[in-house]
Each structure stands twice: as C-alpha cells, then as structure tokens.
Enzyme design. Structure first.
Site, PDB file in Angstrom:
ATOM      1  N   ARG A  61       0.835  -1.206   0.000  1.00  0.00           N
ATOM      2  CA  ARG A  61       0.000   0.000   0.000  1.00  0.00           C
ATOM      3  C   ARG A  61       0.869   1.255   0.000  1.00  0.00           C
ATOM      4  O   ARG A  61       0.411   2.354  -0.303  1.00  0.00           O
ATOM      5  CB  ARG A  61      -0.969  -0.028   1.193  1.00  0.00           C
ATOM      6  CG  ARG A  61      -1.996   1.097   1.199  1.00  0.00           C
ATOM      7  CD  ARG A  61      -3.268   0.750   1.980  1.00  0.00           C
ATOM      8  NE  ARG A  61      -3.002   0.102   3.233  1.00  0.00           N
ATOM      9  CZ  ARG A  61      -2.547   0.720   4.335  1.00  0.00           C
ATOM     10  NH1 ARG A  61      -2.346   2.014   4.329  1.00  0.00           N
ATOM     11  NH2 ARG A  61      -2.343   0.030   5.442  1.00  0.00           N
ATOM     12  N   TYR A 115     -16.856  11.924 -18.030  1.00  0.00           N
ATOM     13  CA  TYR A 115     -17.288  10.544 -17.773  1.00  0.00           C
ATOM     14  C   TYR A 115     -18.333  10.563 -16.647  1.00  0.00           C
ATOM     15  O   TYR A 115     -18.176  11.277 -15.657  1.00  0.00           O
ATOM     16  CB  TYR A 115     -16.069   9.693 -17.399  1.00  0.00           C
ATOM     17  CG  TYR A 115     -16.429   8.328 -16.893  1.00  0.00           C
ATOM     18  CD1 TYR A 115     -17.251   7.489 -17.643  1.00  0.00           C
ATOM     19  CD2 TYR A 115     -15.963   7.871 -15.674  1.00  0.00           C
ATOM     20  CE1 TYR A 115     -17.597   6.231 -17.178  1.00  0.00           C
ATOM     21  CE2 TYR A 115     -16.297   6.618 -15.207  1.00  0.00           C
ATOM     22  CZ  TYR A 115     -17.122   5.805 -15.957  1.00  0.00           C
ATOM     23  OH  TYR A 115     -17.468   4.567 -15.482  1.00  0.00           O
ATOM     24  N   ASP A 188      -8.055  14.794 -17.425  1.00  0.00           N
ATOM     25  CA  ASP A 188      -8.244  13.367 -17.672  1.00  0.00           C
ATOM     26  C   ASP A 188      -7.900  13.133 -19.145  1.00  0.00           C
ATOM     27  O   ASP A 188      -8.625  13.563 -20.039  1.00  0.00           O
ATOM     28  CB  ASP A 188      -9.699  12.990 -17.360  1.00  0.00           C
ATOM     29  CG  ASP A 188      -9.943  11.490 -17.513  1.00  0.00           C
ATOM     30  OD1 ASP A 188      -9.256  10.857 -18.338  1.00  0.00           O
ATOM     31  OD2 ASP A 188     -10.843  10.964 -16.828  1.00  0.00           O
ATOM     32  N   LYS A 213      -8.203   1.595 -20.090  1.00  0.00           N
ATOM     33  CA  LYS A 213      -8.581   1.864 -21.489  1.00  0.00           C
ATOM     34  C   LYS A 213      -7.369   1.706 -22.416  1.00  0.00           C
ATOM     35  O   LYS A 213      -6.846   0.628 -22.541  1.00  0.00           O
ATOM     36  CB  LYS A 213      -9.218   3.248 -21.576  1.00  0.00           C
ATOM     37  CG  LYS A 213     -10.241   3.535 -20.473  1.00  0.00           C
ATOM     38  CD  LYS A 213     -11.379   2.537 -20.444  1.00  0.00           C
ATOM     39  CE  LYS A 213     -12.367   2.884 -19.331  1.00  0.00           C
ATOM     40  NZ  LYS A 213     -13.323   1.826 -19.054  1.00  0.00           N
TER      41      LYS A 213
HETATM   42  C1  LIG Z   1     -12.633   9.420 -19.336  1.00  0.00           C
HETATM   43  C2  LIG Z   1     -12.700   8.423 -18.225  1.00  0.00           C
HETATM   44  N1  LIG Z   1     -12.116   8.703 -17.048  1.00  0.00           N
HETATM   45  C3  LIG Z   1     -12.147   7.837 -16.013  1.00  0.00           C
HETATM   46  C4  LIG Z   1     -12.821   6.634 -16.115  1.00  0.00           C
HETATM   47  C5  LIG Z   1     -12.859   5.701 -14.938  1.00  0.00           C
HETATM   48  O1  LIG Z   1     -11.982   4.648 -15.144  1.00  0.00           O
HETATM   49  P1  LIG Z   1     -12.148   3.203 -14.471  1.00  0.00           P
HETATM   50  O2  LIG Z   1     -13.337   2.567 -15.081  1.00  0.00           O
HETATM   51  O3  LIG Z   1     -10.839   2.546 -14.782  1.00  0.00           O
HETATM   52  O4  LIG Z   1     -12.335   3.441 -13.006  1.00  0.00           O
HETATM   53  C6  LIG Z   1     -13.438   6.288 -17.322  1.00  0.00           C
HETATM   54  C7  LIG Z   1     -14.143   5.015 -17.462  1.00  0.00           C
HETATM   55  O5  LIG Z   1     -14.790   4.744 -18.444  1.00  0.00           O
HETATM   56  C8  LIG Z   1     -13.379   7.212 -18.402  1.00  0.00           C
HETATM   57  O6  LIG Z   1     -13.979   6.961 -19.569  1.00  0.00           O
END
Ligand SMILES: Cc1ncc(COP(=O)(O)O)c(C=O)c1O
Length: 401
Positions: A61, A115, A188, A213
C-alpha cells in the site's frame, strides 16, 4: 535501465520502466512481485525506507516494485517527473482531486461533459461532503474564466477529449486561465492517451488516466494512473496510504505490457475511427457524428493543433436519427463484430449507449443539460480492418433502423 534520452515515443513505450538496477542480474521484463512484505538486514534500513531517506519497499500500500516500474513507464511517456498508480481510473480521479486540495468548503470548477462516474463523484459524493462544485462548458473559454473568477476554485477538471460527446479541451488555454485564478488544472487524458497528447507540456498540474482503457488496451486489466510533479506525487502517496486504492502487481504488469504497443494500437485506432466517422457522416439514418477529425467538428482546428499530427483519436459518438432507446438496443444487439461492452480503448471495436451505461448515474435533466440524448451511441474503434467494422455497422443499421 536503457537510456531513453531523446528517443522517440515508440522506443520509449517499449523500454520505459524496465530493467531497474537490482543486484547482479537484470531481468529483461520487470517481474511480478506478489509479496506483501519486504525484509531488510537491519531495522535501521527498514526505518530509512519508512522515512524515505533510503529507497526500498515496506508494504504494497506504500509502493511495490512492479507498480513502480509501471509508474516510471507512464511518467516517461507523459513527460512527467513522477506517476502514481491506482486500482482504477476512478480512484485516480478521486485521489488527484483530494491531493489538489478538494475539501469541505473548497470550490471546484469542472467540465460539464465528463465521464458519468466523474460527474457523479463531483456532483453527489464530493458535493455531499461539502465541496462546492460548479460545472461549465469548457469549450466556452469566456464562461470558464467567469466561473474561475467567481468561484476561485482549488481545481479545474476537464477531459482532453470528452466522454461521450468527444469535445476537445483547449488545454493550454485552460492551464493559463486556471493558474491566473489560483487553481490547479487536472486533465483526464484517457481518451487521447499519452501517445496523442501530453497535457503536462501544456501547463497541466495533474494528468489522470483510466489505464483500463488505451494504456492496458486489451480489455483485461483495470487500473488508473496520475502523472504529476514529484512534490504532488508525495501528496497522492500520502492520501492513498489512507484511501488504500493501490494497484496490484499482476495488474501493473499487464498494464505495462499494454503500454509497449500503445503507439501501434492507437495509430490504427485513429485511422479506423476516421474512416468509420466519415462513413457514418454519409449515412441518412445518422443525424450527427462527433469526431474531431471531421472538418465540421467545432474543435477540429484545435484538435489538429494539439494532436492531429498523430491522429484524432479512436473515439467517436453518433446520433441515430429519430431513434428511441428500444431502437438503439435492437441496433446494438444486431451488431456481429462490434461488441456492446461497457468499456473503451481496447483492440476490439466497442459500442456503448451512454444514457443507460456510462452516464446512467446522471438524472434525465442532467443528461439533457450535457447533451446526451437517447439516440446517442459511443464507438471505440478497435484495431480490426476498418472495412469489416463499417460492414458490421451497415448491416445492423439496415436490419434495425
Ligand atoms: C474518461 C474516463 N475517465 C475515467 C474513467 C474511470 O476509469 P475506471 O473505469 O478505470 O475506473 C473512465 C471510465 O470509463 C473514463 O472513460
């Protein structure tokens, strides 16, 4: 460690993070270290690791070697001083906001088009804990400036390419505005991936990825990562020691393996998405296509300036004319190659219905405000042959719409 100084992105993607010095032999590939404990000859050494006066590991951790190799690799590809890995993209978003100083009473300005879970994290959980959240249309820089001026937030959060409306953020302009009003910029960069765009080079303070992703890329690992300065990494580390959303060594190893082919995959995905977007735009049954590579996209010139040299991304979304939810479901069921799975950035072409999946947590009114209608479909181009993807969309449209 291979000297990556002045090497190209593809070369760095293959070698970054590998072969950290360890005794008298060097594994070519960073090994998986599934141990929970680490032993030292002397307690003074262990104490030194705890105190960060000596390098080493004490407990996963607090950090572990396979995860550290992955962090080094992502930091290298994003051009950052340091990275911190998490068990998911949402953990990365959440801890980055906390590290940036979001607390009860602190204002935060965020893009309206985000998201779904990020939107809900801000508008429900963090708002219920007392943070003052304000959403703004980030393509409207005057509106962003007005929001920053009024709110004086600790953080401005946006996505380089937004989910699901595929809007492109003017990251250099946002960084200038955020800093003028005393905010840190969190970007992001999941949809762009480090191959298309490096937000740190344009003034961003924290770059966040769902490594589930494009970075992982094969639909088999969940992970998140934040790239930032060494000083900010210490804040992420201190916070996550308490939050505990650590990446496991097996996941770190898989994500790092994915990273090596990132430029090859994203290059192909951009080429496929461009062809699919162009084909969809010519179909009468399609009311609208969101893809920054199309000249009609409102931020086409911006996208070209920020990352167009390498491509316009593998993500697009489109509205099927006059289609309600039931019709969209039949269309998605009729697809034979494209997979209706709720993720993106994989080698497989994936389709998703934002209103009932990624953005399900938003109320109907919130979705309407963002611009997510029932007829909207999101497509993540895979690395298959573009002609096969188009043929599949064609047959499903013909059968159901
Ligand atoms: C742009 C974006 N940010 C963050 C996330 C969150 O990621 P995770 O599903 O790995 O928690 C996603 C998930 O689809 C996303 O599309």
């Amino acid at each position: 460690m291979t000297d990556l100084h002045n090497k190209s992105f593809s070369t760095r993607a293959v070698h970054a993070g590998e072969r950290a010095p360890r005794g008298d032999y060097v594994p070519v590939v960073a090994p998986i270290h599934p141990t929970v404990g680490f032993l030292y000859d002397s307690m003074d050494d262990l104490d030194g690791v705890f105190a960060a006066t000596r390098e080493g590991y004490v407990y996963p951790r607090y950090g572990s070697p396979t995860v550290a190799a992955f962090e080094t690799a992502v930091a290298e590809l994003e051009g950052g001083e340091a990275a911190f890995a998490f068990a998911s993209g949402m953990a990365a978003v959440h801890v980055a906001l906390l590290a940036a100083g979001v607390r009860a009473g602190t204002p935060v300005v965020a893009a309206l088009d985000l998201y779904g879970a990020t939107f809900v994290l801000l508008s429900r959980l963090l708002a219920e804990l007392g943070a003052q959240i304000r959403f703004v249309e980030v393509s409207d820089l005057a509106a962003v400036e007005a929001a920053l001026n009024e709110a004086r937030p600790v953080a401005l959060l946006a996505e380089t390419i937004s989910n699901p409306l595929i809007k492109v953020a003017d990251v250099p302009a946002l960084a200038g505005l955020a800093h003028r009003y005393g905010a840190q910029l969190l970007i992001d960069n999941t949809f762009a991936s480090p191959y298309l765009f490096n937000p740190l080079a344009h003034g961003t303070d924290y770059v966040v990825h769902s490594a589930t992703k494009y970075i992982g890329g094969h639909g088999d690992v969940m992970a998140g990562v934040v790239v930032t300065s060494a000083a900010n990494r210490r804040k992420l580390d201190e916070t996550n020691k308490l939050v505990g959303s650590v990446l496991g060594p097996f996941e770190a190893w898989l994500a790092m393996r994915g990273l090596k082919t990132l430029p090859l995959r994203v290059g192909q995905q951009c080429a496929n998405a461009a062809q699919v977007a162009e084909w969809l735009s010519a179909q009468k049954k399609i009311a609208h296509v969101n893809y920054p590579g199309l000249p009609a996209h409102p931020q086409h010139d911006l996208a070209r300036r920020l990352f167009g040299e390498r491509g316009f991304g593998g993500m697009l979304s489109f509205e099927i004319a006059d289609a309600d939810r039931a019709r969209i479901f039949r269309f998605m069921e009729a697809l034979e190659l494209c997979l209706p799975a709720t993720t993106l950035g994989d080698i497989y072409t994936l389709v998703l219905h934002p209103a009932t999946s990624s953005h399900r947590g938003l109320s109907e009114q919130e979705r309407a405000k963002v611009g997510i209608c029932d007829g909207l479909v999101r497509l993540s181009a895979g690395i298959e042959d573009a002609a096969d993807i188009i043929a599949d969309l064609d047959q499903a449209l013909a059968r159901t719409i």
